[in-house]
Design a protein around this motif. Structure first.
Motif, PDB file in Angstrom:
ATOM      1  N   ALA A  33       9.159  -4.396   2.264  1.00  0.00           N
ATOM      2  CA  ALA A  33       9.672  -5.516   1.476  1.00  0.00           C
ATOM      3  C   ALA A  33      10.420  -5.044   0.243  1.00  0.00           C
ATOM      4  O   ALA A  33      11.367  -5.694  -0.212  1.00  0.00           O
ATOM      5  N   ALA A  34      10.000  -3.879  -0.308  1.00  0.00           N
ATOM      6  CA  ALA A  34      10.640  -3.352  -1.515  1.00  0.00           C
ATOM      7  C   ALA A  34      11.825  -2.449  -1.199  1.00  0.00           C
ATOM      8  O   ALA A  34      12.446  -1.911  -2.119  1.00  0.00           O
ATOM      9  N   GLY A  35      12.118  -2.256   0.087  1.00  0.00           N
ATOM     10  CA  GLY A  35      13.250  -1.424   0.460  1.00  0.00           C
ATOM     11  C   GLY A  35      12.979   0.066   0.400  1.00  0.00           C
ATOM     12  O   GLY A  35      13.914   0.870   0.350  1.00  0.00           O
ATOM     13  N   ILE A  36      11.716   0.456   0.431  1.00  0.00           N
ATOM     14  CA  ILE A  36      11.360   1.876   0.426  1.00  0.00           C
ATOM     15  C   ILE A  36      11.501   2.418   1.848  1.00  0.00           C
ATOM     16  O   ILE A  36      11.166   1.750   2.825  1.00  0.00           O
ATOM     17  N   GLY A  37      11.976   3.642   1.981  1.00  0.00           N
ATOM     18  CA  GLY A  37      12.125   4.220   3.305  1.00  0.00           C
ATOM     19  C   GLY A  37      11.899   5.714   3.296  1.00  0.00           C
ATOM     20  O   GLY A  37      11.562   6.307   2.266  1.00  0.00           O
ATOM     21  N   GLY A  38      12.097   6.338   4.445  1.00  0.00           N
ATOM     22  CA  GLY A  38      12.035   7.784   4.553  1.00  0.00           C
ATOM     23  C   GLY A  38      10.676   8.365   4.255  1.00  0.00           C
ATOM     24  O   GLY A  38       9.629   7.754   4.487  1.00  0.00           O
ATOM     25  N   LEU A  39      10.693   9.569   3.689  1.00  0.00           N
ATOM     26  CA  LEU A  39       9.468  10.317   3.449  1.00  0.00           C
ATOM     27  C   LEU A  39       8.563   9.623   2.438  1.00  0.00           C
ATOM     28  O   LEU A  39       7.339   9.666   2.568  1.00  0.00           O
ATOM     29  N   THR A  40       9.130   8.991   1.433  1.00  0.00           N
ATOM     30  CA  THR A  40       8.318   8.302   0.424  1.00  0.00           C
ATOM     31  C   THR A  40       7.488   7.198   1.063  1.00  0.00           C
ATOM     32  O   THR A  40       6.302   7.045   0.754  1.00  0.00           O
ATOM     33  N   LEU A  41       8.097   6.424   1.962  1.00  0.00           N
ATOM     34  CA  LEU A  41       7.363   5.378   2.660  1.00  0.00           C
ATOM     35  C   LEU A  41       6.277   5.973   3.548  1.00  0.00           C
ATOM     36  O   LEU A  41       5.118   5.544   3.509  1.00  0.00           O
ATOM     37  N   THR A  42       6.629   6.981   4.317  1.00  0.00           N
ATOM     38  CA  THR A  42       5.685   7.562   5.271  1.00  0.00           C
ATOM     39  C   THR A  42       4.463   8.147   4.575  1.00  0.00           C
ATOM     40  O   THR A  42       3.322   7.845   4.935  1.00  0.00           O
ATOM     41  N   VAL A  43       4.679   8.984   3.569  1.00  0.00           N
ATOM     42  CA  VAL A  43       3.560   9.629   2.889  1.00  0.00           C
ATOM     43  C   VAL A  43       2.731   8.606   2.113  1.00  0.00           C
ATOM     44  O   VAL A  43       1.496   8.687   2.087  1.00  0.00           O
ATOM     45  N   GLY A  44       3.380   7.638   1.491  1.00  0.00           N
ATOM     46  CA  GLY A  44       2.636   6.605   0.773  1.00  0.00           C
ATOM     47  C   GLY A  44       1.700   5.834   1.685  1.00  0.00           C
ATOM     48  O   GLY A  44       0.543   5.560   1.343  1.00  0.00           O
ATOM     49  N   VAL A  45       2.177   5.495   2.878  1.00  0.00           N
ATOM     50  CA  VAL A  45       1.345   4.765   3.835  1.00  0.00           C
ATOM     51  C   VAL A  45       0.218   5.648   4.362  1.00  0.00           C
ATOM     52  O   VAL A  45      -0.932   5.216   4.476  1.00  0.00           O
ATOM     53  N   LEU A  46       0.536   6.901   4.679  1.00  0.00           N
ATOM     54  CA  LEU A  46      -0.495   7.795   5.224  1.00  0.00           C
ATOM     55  C   LEU A  46      -1.563   8.117   4.184  1.00  0.00           C
ATOM     56  O   LEU A  46      -2.743   8.278   4.533  1.00  0.00           O
ATOM     57  N   GLN A  47      -1.191   8.220   2.920  1.00  0.00           N
ATOM     58  CA  GLN A  47      -2.206   8.442   1.890  1.00  0.00           C
ATOM     59  C   GLN A  47      -3.130   7.231   1.765  1.00  0.00           C
ATOM     60  O   GLN A  47      -4.322   7.367   1.511  1.00  0.00           O
ATOM     61  N   ALA A  48      -2.569   6.033   1.965  1.00  0.00           N
ATOM     62  CA  ALA A  48      -3.418   4.833   1.961  1.00  0.00           C
ATOM     63  C   ALA A  48      -4.357   4.808   3.160  1.00  0.00           C
ATOM     64  O   ALA A  48      -5.395   4.148   3.126  1.00  0.00           O
ATOM     65  N   ALA A  49      -3.992   5.548   4.218  1.00  0.00           N
ATOM     66  CA  ALA A  49      -4.794   5.557   5.443  1.00  0.00           C
ATOM     67  C   ALA A  49      -5.818   6.685   5.486  1.00  0.00           C
ATOM     68  O   ALA A  49      -6.512   6.836   6.495  1.00  0.00           O
ATOM     69  N   MET A  50      -5.918   7.476   4.415  1.00  0.00           N
ATOM     70  CA  MET A  50      -6.848   8.601   4.418  1.00  0.00           C
ATOM     71  C   MET A  50      -8.307   8.137   4.455  1.00  0.00           C
ATOM     72  O   MET A  50      -8.622   7.024   4.043  1.00  0.00           O
ATOM     73  N   ALA A  51      -9.167   9.016   4.913  1.00  0.00           N
ATOM     74  CA  ALA A  51     -10.604   8.742   4.949  1.00  0.00           C
ATOM     75  C   ALA A  51     -11.134   8.455   3.541  1.00  0.00           C
ATOM     76  O   ALA A  51     -10.475   8.760   2.541  1.00  0.00           O
ATOM     77  N   PRO A  52     -12.315   7.855   3.438  1.00  0.00           N
ATOM     78  CA  PRO A  52     -12.899   7.577   2.118  1.00  0.00           C
ATOM     79  C   PRO A  52     -13.026   8.823   1.258  1.00  0.00           C
ATOM     80  O   PRO A  52     -13.188   9.939   1.751  1.00  0.00           O
ATOM     81  N   MET A  53     -12.947   8.614  -0.065  1.00  0.00           N
ATOM     82  CA  MET A  53     -13.030   9.709  -1.033  1.00  0.00           C
ATOM     83  C   MET A  53     -14.458  10.229  -1.158  1.00  0.00           C
ATOM     84  O   MET A  53     -15.415   9.445  -1.268  1.00  0.00           O
ATOM     85  N   ILE A  54     -14.605  11.547  -1.154  1.00  0.00           N
ATOM     86  CA  ILE A  54     -15.917  12.174  -1.273  1.00  0.00           C
ATOM     87  C   ILE A  54     -16.599  11.768  -2.576  1.00  0.00           C
ATOM     88  O   ILE A  54     -17.772  11.373  -2.597  1.00  0.00           O
ATOM     89  N   SER A  55     -15.867  11.861  -3.688  1.00  0.00           N
ATOM     90  CA  SER A  55     -16.455  11.569  -4.994  1.00  0.00           C
ATOM     91  C   SER A  55     -16.880  10.108  -5.108  1.00  0.00           C
ATOM     92  O   SER A  55     -17.828   9.783  -5.828  1.00  0.00           O
ATOM     93  N   ALA A  56     -16.187   9.197  -4.421  1.00  0.00           N
ATOM     94  CA  ALA A  56     -16.565   7.788  -4.450  1.00  0.00           C
ATOM     95  C   ALA A  56     -17.915   7.581  -3.775  1.00  0.00           C
ATOM     96  O   ALA A  56     -18.747   6.794  -4.253  1.00  0.00           O
ATOM     97  N   ALA A  57     -18.160   8.283  -2.664  1.00  0.00           N
ATOM     98  CA  ALA A  57     -19.457   8.174  -1.992  1.00  0.00           C
ATOM     99  C   ALA A  57     -20.572   8.726  -2.871  1.00  0.00           C
ATOM    100  O   ALA A  57     -21.683   8.181  -2.911  1.00  0.00           O
ATOM    101  N   ILE A  58     -20.284   9.813  -3.583  1.00  0.00           N
ATOM    102  CA  ILE A  58     -21.290  10.380  -4.485  1.00  0.00           C
ATOM    103  C   ILE A  58     -21.552   9.438  -5.655  1.00  0.00           C
ATOM    104  O   ILE A  58     -22.695   9.270  -6.104  1.00  0.00           O
ATOM    105  N   LEU A  59     -20.507   8.778  -6.163  1.00  0.00           N
ATOM    106  CA  LEU A  59     -20.676   7.803  -7.236  1.00  0.00           C
ATOM    107  C   LEU A  59     -21.527   6.632  -6.742  1.00  0.00           C
ATOM    108  O   LEU A  59     -22.414   6.160  -7.469  1.00  0.00           O
ATOM    109  N   ALA A  60     -21.290   6.179  -5.523  1.00  0.00           N
ATOM    110  CA  ALA A  60     -22.119   5.113  -4.953  1.00  0.00           C
ATOM    111  C   ALA A  60     -23.572   5.554  -4.856  1.00  0.00           C
ATOM    112  O   ALA A  60     -24.493   4.767  -5.118  1.00  0.00           O
ATOM    113  N   ASP A  61     -23.785   6.819  -4.509  1.00  0.00           N
ATOM    114  CA  ASP A  61     -25.146   7.346  -4.416  1.00  0.00           C
ATOM    115  C   ASP A  61     -25.807   7.373  -5.792  1.00  0.00           C
ATOM    116  O   ASP A  61     -26.972   6.984  -5.940  1.00  0.00           O
ATOM    117  N   GLN A  62     -25.080   7.801  -6.813  1.00  0.00           N
ATOM    118  CA  GLN A  62     -25.653   7.886  -8.161  1.00  0.00           C
ATOM    119  C   GLN A  62     -26.019   6.513  -8.706  1.00  0.00           C
ATOM    120  O   GLN A  62     -26.955   6.380  -9.480  1.00  0.00           O
TER     121      GLN A  62
END
Length: 296
Positions: free
Chosen positions: A236-265
C-alpha cells in the motif's frame, strides 16, 4: 543456525538426564537479560545508520508487536483468557528473533545487502520494542505494580533500554574503541547459547489441553498473519524490492528468545512461552524460506 539446535537439544537432554543445581534457570535468565543482552546492544547500536528510506522494516516490527497486543487482548476477552496468557502471547508472538535467526537467514537468502536491512529492522524495531514495550506489557499483565509510575520506572531501569540510550549517544560521538567493542561482543555472544540452553531446560511439548489453542493462535499470528499484514502495508505504501522482502521476512521470524525469558521472569505462563519459542524456531526454518520464494 546449528548452535540454536545444539544448545536447545543440550538443554532438553540435561533436563532429562543430568543432575542440575537448584536455581540454574533463574540464574541463566538473569545473566541473559542483565549482562549479555545489554552488552550486545551496546556493541551493535552505535553502528546503526538511520536512513529515512528504511522506515518500512522498522515500522513493520512495531506493527507486529502492537498488532499482537490488540489481537490477543481482544481474544482474551472473547475466550476469557487470564491476564498472564494475554501478556505471554503478546510478548512472545509480538517480538521476533530478528537477530540470531534473522541475521544469518537474511544473509543466506539475500547476501550482505539483505543483512543490512535486517539489522535496521532489528536494532531500530525489535530492540526498542523489547526494552520499552516488553516491560510495559510484562508489568501490566503480571500484576506487579501496573501503575504508570511503576511502568515508567521499570522501562527506564531495564538494562537493555539503558544500553540502547547509551549506544545511540556513543554512536553519535564516533563509537567505542575497538578493544571495548570486542569485549562487549564477546560477552554478548553468550546470549544465544545460554538463552537456548535455558529454553531447552524448560521445554515441554505436553501442554495443558487449554493451552494448545493459545499455542496455535500465537504461532499463527507470528509466522503467518503478521507478515501478511506487514506485506499489505508495504504494498500500500509503494515499497518494493529487497526492502519489502526483508521487512516482511523479519516480521515472520520465530519468537524472540529474550521475550520468552522475560515472560518467564514475570511468571506469564512460562511453559507456554517456552513451547512457543521452541516450536516457532523449528517451524520458522520452513516458513521463512517458503515466504521468501513468494516475495519479490
Amino acid at each position: 543456525m546449528l548452535i540454536l539446535f545444539a544448545c536447545l537439544a543440550l538443554g532438553i537432554l540435561c533436563r532429562r538426564f543430568a543432575r542440575l543445581p537448584d536455581g540454574i534457570v533463574p540464574g541463566i535468565n538473569w545473566w541473559v537479560l542483565n549482562i549479555a543482552l545489554p552488552a550486545l546492544v551496546l556493541a551493535l547500536v552505535p553502528h546503526v545508520t538511520i536512513d529515512a528510506r528504511l522506515w518500512f522494516p522498522v515500522v513493520g516490527m512495531y506493527v507486529t508487536f502492537f498488532g499482537a497486543w490488540a489481537l490477543f487482548a481482544t481474544l482474551g476477552r472473547v475466550f476469557a483468557w487470564s491476564p498472564a496468557r494475554v501478556g505471554c502471547l503478546t510478548l512472545v508472538c509480538g517480538l521476533g528473533n530478528t537477530s540470531f535467526m534473522g541475521y544469518p537467514m537474511m544473509e543466506a537468502l539475500h547476501g550482505k545487502a539483505g543483512l543490512s536491512v535486517a539489522v535496521i529492522a532489528d536494532q531500530l524495531g525489535c530492540f526498542p520494542m523489547l526494552a520499552a514495550g516488553g516491560i510495559v506489557v510484562a508489568s501490566m499483565y503480571s500484576g506487579r505494580g501496573a501503575s504508570a509510575a511503576a511502568i515508567v520506572r521499570r522501562v527506564l531501569t531495564f538494562p537493555a533500554f539503558i544500553s540502547l540510550v547509551i549506544g545511540v549517544v556513543v554512536g553519535r560521538v564516533g563509537g567505542w574503541p575497538e578493544v571495548v567493542e570486542k569485549v562487549m561482543l564477546q560477552i554478548g555472544s553468550t546470549l544465544t547459547p545460554l538463552a537456548l540452553f535455558s529454553v531447552g531446560l524448560q521445554f515441554r511439548l505436553h501442554l495443558q489441553r487449554d493451552q494448545i489453542g493459545a499455542l496455535a493462535t500465537g504461532l499463527g499470528w507470528k509466522l503467518l498473519l503478521a507478515p501478511l499484514v506487514v506485506y499489505g502495508m508495504g504494498v500500500a505504501a509503494g515499497i518494493g524490492g529487497l526492502t519489502l522482502t526483508v521487512g516482511v521476512l523479519q516480521a515472520a521470524m520465530a519468537p524472540m528468545i529474550s521475550a520468552a525469558i522475560l515472560a518467564d521472569q514475570y511468571d506469564l505462563e512460562p511453559r507456554l512461552a517456552n513451547t512457543m519459542l521452541g516450536a516457532g524456531i523449528l517451524l520458522c526454518l520452513v516458513t521463512v524460506p517458503l515466504g521468501n520464494m513468494l516475495l519479490p
